[in-house]
Scaffold this motif. Structure first.
Motif, mmCIF file in Angstrom:
data_model
loop_
_atom_site.group_PDB
_atom_site.id
_atom_site.type_symbol
_atom_site.label_atom_id
_atom_site.label_comp_id
_atom_site.label_asym_id
_atom_site.label_seq_id
_atom_site.Cartn_x
_atom_site.Cartn_y
_atom_site.Cartn_z
ATOM 1 N N PHE A 233 49.226 39.898 16.037
ATOM 2 C CA PHE A 233 49.299 40.964 17.092
ATOM 3 C C PHE A 233 48.297 41.101 18.178
ATOM 4 C CE2 PHE A 233 52.013 42.027 13.308
ATOM 5 C CZ PHE A 233 53.266 41.975 13.624
ATOM 6 N N SER A 234 48.659 41.087 19.243
ATOM 7 C CA SER A 234 47.512 41.107 20.260
ATOM 8 C C SER A 234 47.956 42.178 21.392
ATOM 9 C CB SER A 234 47.251 39.805 21.112
ATOM 10 O OG SER A 234 46.918 38.986 20.118
ATOM 11 N N LEU A 235 47.090 43.051 21.563
ATOM 12 C CA LEU A 235 47.353 44.110 22.545
ATOM 13 C C LEU A 235 46.569 43.714 23.856
ATOM 14 C CD1 LEU A 235 48.096 46.719 23.825
ATOM 15 C CD2 LEU A 235 46.263 47.851 22.938
ATOM 16 N N LEU A 236 47.118 43.303 25.136
ATOM 17 C CA LEU A 236 46.587 42.884 26.299
ATOM 18 C C LEU A 236 46.403 44.103 27.304
ATOM 19 C CD1 LEU A 236 48.671 39.572 26.832
ATOM 20 C CD2 LEU A 236 46.631 39.960 25.395
ATOM 21 N N ASN A 237 45.452 44.472 27.416
ATOM 22 C CA ASN A 237 44.805 45.697 28.515
ATOM 23 C C ASN A 237 44.114 44.882 29.728
ATOM 24 O OD1 ASN A 237 44.107 47.833 29.805
ATOM 25 N ND2 ASN A 237 43.090 48.906 27.915
ATOM 26 N N PRO A 238 45.066 44.633 30.881
ATOM 27 C CA PRO A 238 44.236 43.984 31.842
ATOM 28 C C PRO A 238 43.563 44.925 32.876
ATOM 29 C CG PRO A 238 46.664 44.481 32.302
ATOM 30 C CD PRO A 238 46.452 44.835 30.965
ATOM 31 N N ASP A 239 43.731 46.358 32.778
ATOM 32 C CA ASP A 239 42.925 47.260 33.534
ATOM 33 C C ASP A 239 42.532 48.398 32.625
ATOM 34 O OD1 ASP A 239 42.131 48.358 35.502
ATOM 35 O OD2 ASP A 239 43.989 49.459 36.242
ATOM 36 N N PRO A 240 41.302 48.341 32.007
ATOM 37 C CA PRO A 240 40.650 49.291 31.076
ATOM 38 C C PRO A 240 40.163 50.146 31.716
ATOM 39 C CG PRO A 240 39.379 47.265 31.101
ATOM 40 C CD PRO A 240 40.543 47.096 31.657
ATOM 41 N N LYS A 241 40.084 50.109 33.100
ATOM 42 C CA LYS A 241 39.608 51.268 33.777
ATOM 43 C C LYS A 241 40.554 52.192 34.082
ATOM 44 C CE LYS A 241 35.924 48.483 36.212
ATOM 45 N NZ LYS A 241 35.322 47.934 37.414
ATOM 46 N N SER A 242 41.715 51.997 33.874
ATOM 47 C CA SER A 242 42.840 52.766 34.549
ATOM 48 C C SER A 242 43.449 53.742 33.194
ATOM 49 C CB SER A 242 43.963 52.143 35.140
ATOM 50 O OG SER A 242 43.561 51.464 36.208
ATOM 51 N N HIS A 243 43.698 52.816 31.913
ATOM 52 C CA HIS A 243 44.168 53.672 30.745
ATOM 53 C C HIS A 243 43.199 52.941 29.454
ATOM 54 C CE1 HIS A 243 46.976 50.194 32.120
ATOM 55 N NE2 HIS A 243 46.283 49.776 31.164
ATOM 56 N N ARG A 244 43.152 53.887 28.696
ATOM 57 C CA ARG A 244 42.578 53.741 27.253
ATOM 58 C C ARG A 244 43.645 53.812 26.274
ATOM 59 N NH1 ARG A 244 39.381 57.749 27.242
ATOM 60 N NH2 ARG A 244 37.449 56.644 28.411
ATOM 61 N N LEU A 245 44.020 52.482 25.702
ATOM 62 C CA LEU A 245 45.259 52.353 24.910
ATOM 63 C C LEU A 245 44.787 52.542 23.532
ATOM 64 C CD1 LEU A 245 46.661 48.957 26.746
ATOM 65 C CD2 LEU A 245 47.178 51.681 27.093
ATOM 66 N N HIS A 246 45.649 53.358 22.674
ATOM 67 C CA HIS A 246 45.497 53.664 21.382
ATOM 68 C C HIS A 246 46.739 52.963 20.631
ATOM 69 C CE1 HIS A 246 42.039 55.876 22.297
ATOM 70 N NE2 HIS A 246 42.711 56.478 23.330
ATOM 71 N N TRP A 247 46.493 51.975 19.547
ATOM 72 C CA TRP A 247 47.761 51.630 19.033
ATOM 73 C C TRP A 247 47.286 51.600 17.610
ATOM 74 C CZ3 TRP A 247 49.173 45.879 18.960
ATOM 75 C CH2 TRP A 247 48.076 44.970 18.789
ATOM 76 N N GLN A 275 44.233 41.931 17.577
ATOM 77 C CA GLN A 275 43.218 41.962 18.170
ATOM 78 C C GLN A 275 43.638 42.699 19.705
ATOM 79 O OE1 GLN A 275 42.110 38.120 19.536
ATOM 80 N NE2 GLN A 275 44.226 37.338 19.888
ATOM 81 N N THR A 276 42.562 42.929 20.414
ATOM 82 C CA THR A 276 42.712 43.685 21.599
ATOM 83 C C THR A 276 41.926 42.855 22.756
ATOM 84 O OG1 THR A 276 43.094 45.898 20.681
ATOM 85 C CG2 THR A 276 42.380 45.753 22.910
ATOM 86 N N LEU A 277 42.569 42.535 23.813
ATOM 87 C CA LEU A 277 42.157 41.812 24.819
ATOM 88 C C LEU A 277 42.146 42.358 26.073
ATOM 89 C CD1 LEU A 277 43.773 38.326 23.976
ATOM 90 C CD2 LEU A 277 41.732 38.956 23.073
ATOM 91 N N TYR A 278 40.831 42.628 26.670
ATOM 92 C CA TYR A 278 40.592 43.352 27.854
ATOM 93 C C TYR A 278 40.609 42.300 29.165
ATOM 94 C CZ TYR A 278 39.471 47.101 24.775
ATOM 95 O OH TYR A 278 39.452 48.239 24.067
ATOM 96 N N ASN A 325 52.560 34.577 17.304
ATOM 97 C CA ASN A 325 51.847 35.440 18.267
ATOM 98 C C ASN A 325 52.854 36.460 19.005
ATOM 99 O OD1 ASN A 325 49.080 33.934 18.796
ATOM 100 N ND2 ASN A 325 50.521 32.262 18.977
ATOM 101 N N PHE A 326 52.254 37.785 18.573
ATOM 102 C CA PHE A 326 52.973 38.787 19.318
ATOM 103 C C PHE A 326 52.235 39.509 20.155
ATOM 104 C CE2 PHE A 326 55.284 37.799 15.300
ATOM 105 C CZ PHE A 326 56.731 37.583 15.585
ATOM 106 N N LEU A 327 52.736 39.488 21.426
ATOM 107 C CA LEU A 327 51.721 40.325 22.387
ATOM 108 C C LEU A 327 52.402 41.414 23.093
ATOM 109 C CD1 LEU A 327 50.719 37.237 22.051
ATOM 110 C CD2 LEU A 327 50.121 37.188 24.779
ATOM 111 N N LEU A 328 51.497 42.503 23.054
ATOM 112 C CA LEU A 328 52.040 43.750 23.964
ATOM 113 C C LEU A 328 51.208 43.733 25.155
ATOM 114 C CD1 LEU A 328 53.677 46.294 23.724
ATOM 115 C CD2 LEU A 328 51.865 47.298 22.636
ATOM 116 N N TYR A 329 51.779 43.591 26.036
ATOM 117 C CA TYR A 329 51.184 43.741 27.542
ATOM 118 C C TYR A 329 51.625 45.090 28.391
ATOM 119 C CZ TYR A 329 50.002 42.318 32.533
ATOM 120 O OH TYR A 329 49.464 42.282 33.706
ATOM 121 N N VAL A 330 50.332 45.655 28.608
ATOM 122 C CA VAL A 330 50.373 46.932 29.403
ATOM 123 C C VAL A 330 50.123 46.689 30.730
ATOM 124 C CG1 VAL A 330 49.625 49.363 29.427
ATOM 125 C CG2 VAL A 330 49.908 48.052 27.271
ATOM 126 N N PRO A 331 50.841 46.715 31.691
ATOM 127 C CA PRO A 331 50.590 46.295 33.083
ATOM 128 C C PRO A 331 49.595 47.370 33.858
ATOM 129 C CG PRO A 331 53.091 46.509 32.801
ATOM 130 C CD PRO A 331 52.367 47.054 31.701
#
Length: 558
Positions: A233-247, A275-278, A325-331
């Protein structure tokens, strides 16, 4: 004369030593060691003839048969069905049906208010073995089922079948059984194996007919049978400056995924990581839809999303198991909200898609958290129930748990908290057993043909042992399938496929480690020719002199 005689004896002695000692010794020390293989048994496995047997118990509740009909109910009934898939593959299905009347405790269970409660009560009374079914025939007046429902399928290995109004009175037991037979076949098609599912499991071995295109698509979507799987399970955070994600991925896995993994333990072993990918971006630029004030991804662009993202995921080099692979993408805030569209340009309700034999991606929009007074980065707690509901459905599809289309008049209970009904597990085990047997048989047959064609490959005892183990496990798996012991059949088929692959991919079988015949001649001729020429010339001279003496003696006699 004595010196010539000694020379001849020396030449004969050297030739005798070379022929009697040297050649056998050289032949023995340079021959290729090939352990014995059960070739005849392997050739028998090349022609795949499987028989799948299942036990069906039909229980008549009070009010479905008269006392006179009860006396004439047959104890057992066997039905065989044979299909020739191709010249090397034959499938036989055997349905062994037993009839009886309901016990007092079963009657009490059938008097529950709802069908789900009755299903649970019947399960607590007796648990049906793996691969078998119990069908309870209830009267038309029963309030367990709605009026438009004739068959109820619960979460276990039981089904409720309402008897038709036309069979209430004045019919013989033969007519009653003939009336029930079509519905029983439909129940078996839904809850147990079907010919379509079994042939789809053999898609790598046989060519499917155009009628089985849907089943072939389902089989191509699911991962091939394997002893183990890696789930990431992967959390994709393309913009960590805009949002801080908690899962809370650990808690979500324990709540939603672990019950399914536990239930699938007979099928395969699973390991889960996250994993969390920034700064992980999609491989395509979404289009802005002014009418919806949102960004969209159409179906044609989804194929280009996976490759750029996959390069960031990494891989587990220590394991050879397939990875789901299971990806959670936060725009990011500048491309939010982002919606996935289908072929009809409609938004996908789940806002997710899956790729066959790879995994799934879900887009999770968080634009509602950005208020006019928002302070970046915004803390966002992800709704894991919503996310895991999508990933659980994708996981079922990728593992081969196909949603069976129920005929009209059927009511199928949802799978519940475990994510998998007992009869769905049986369907998967039937398919995986057949797939494992076919794969192992093909692997062993190919290995035997390869070793037969290339005679200078060493077959050591370890490979022979693995091949014999695979053949024995295959024979046991086929026998257990024929006996209807689904759990043992799956276990033996897994052992067969493991042993066959260990033998096939053994490093000692690499043909490049051995010299072909022309290279052997190129090596041995310069070595043996200088030694053999003098010996051959001496032998020829001895033979010539012996012939000359014989002619002289013959001339003296004359």
């Amino acid at each position: 004369l004595a010196k010539r005689r000694r020379g001849q004896l020396a030449a004969l002695s050297i030739a005798a030593v070379v022929i009697i000692v040297g050649v056998p010794l050289w032949w023995r020390t340079t021959e290729t060691y090939r352990a014995w293989l059960p070739v005849s048994q392997i050739n028998e496995l090349a022609k795949l003839q499987l028989q799948l047997s299942t036990d069906v118990e039909v229980v008549f509740a009070r009010g479905t048969v008269t006392p006179e009909q009860q006396k004439k109910v047959p104890l057992t009934q066997t039905q065989d069905d044979e299909h020739t898939v191709d010249e090397d593959t034959v499938l036989r299905y055997r349905y062994e049906t037993r009839y009886r009347t309901a016990t007092v405790m079963e009657e009490d269970a059938l008097n529950q208010l709802t069908a789900a409660e009755a299903d649970l009560s019947l399960h607590t009374l007796s648990e049906s073995p793996c691969g078998s079914l119990v069908v309870y025939v209830i009267p038309e007046s029963s309030s367990l089922l709605p009026q438009d429902v004739e068959v109820y399928i619960g979460q276990r290995r039981t089904a409720l079948l309402r008897i038709g109004a036309q069979m209430r009175v004045g019919r013989t037991i033969e007519q009653l059984l003939a009336h029930l037979e079509p519905r029983l076949k439909q129940v078996l098609q839904v809850m147990s194996f079907s010919h379509t599912d079994i042939t789809a499991a053999l898609s790598d071995r046989v060519r499917l007919s155009p009628d089985n295109r849907e089943s072939k698509a389902d089989s191509m979507r699911a991962f091939k049978s394997s002893p183990g799987y890696e789930i990431t399970f992967s959390l994709l955070n393309p913009d960590p400056k805009s949002h801080r994600l908690h899962w809370d991925i650990e808690g979500a896995v324990q709540t939603y995924i672990q019950p399914l993994i536990t239930k699938l333990a007979p099928v395969a072993n699973f390991s889960i990581d996250s994993q969390t990918l920034y700064y992980a971006m999609l491989g395509v630029n979404p289009r802005f839809d002014g009418s919806r004030n949102a960004y969209t991804l159409n179906t044609d662009s989804l194929a280009h999303v996976i490759n750029p993202v996959e390069a960031r995921l990494g891989s587990n080099a220590a394991s050879s198991n397939p990875v789901l692979n299971f990806l959670l993408y936060v725009p990011d805030v500048h491309r939010s909200p982002l919606y996935i569209q289908d072929y009809k340009k409609q938004e996908v309700p789940s806002n997710a898609f899956h790729s066959p034999r790879w995994g799934g991606i879900m887009v999770y929009n968080v634009n509602s958290f950005y208020g006019p007074d928002a302070v970046f980065p915004v803390d966002i707690n992800i709704d894991m129930a919503k996310v895991m509901g999508v990933f659980l459905a994708q996981l079922r599809l990728l593992l081969g748990v196909q949603p069976s289309s129920s005929p009209p008049g059927f009511l199928v209970e949802p799978c519940g908290s475990t994510g998998l009904a007992d009869w769905e597990l049986d369907r998967l085990m039937w398919s995986r057993s057949v797939e494992n047997i076919a794969t192992a048989a093909t692997t062993i047959t190919s290995l035997a043909q390869l070793l037969d064609q290339i005679g200078n490959i060493v077959i050591n005892d370890n490979i022979a042992q693995q091949v014999s183990s695979a053949v024995t496990s295959l024979q046991l798996a086929v026998a257990e399938l024929e006996a209807g012991n689904l759990g043992f059949a799956l276990q033996y088929s897994k052992e067969a496929i493991l042993a066959s692959e260990r033998a096939f991919f053994d490093p000692s079988l690499l043909h490049l480690l051995y010299f072909p015949d022309d290279q052997k001649f190129a090596i041995y001729i310069p070595l043996f020719l200088p030694m053999c020429v003098p010996i051959l010339l001496s032998l020829l001279k001895i033979v010539s002199e012996a012939r000359q003496k014989r002619r002289e003696k013959q001339a003296k006699k004359d």
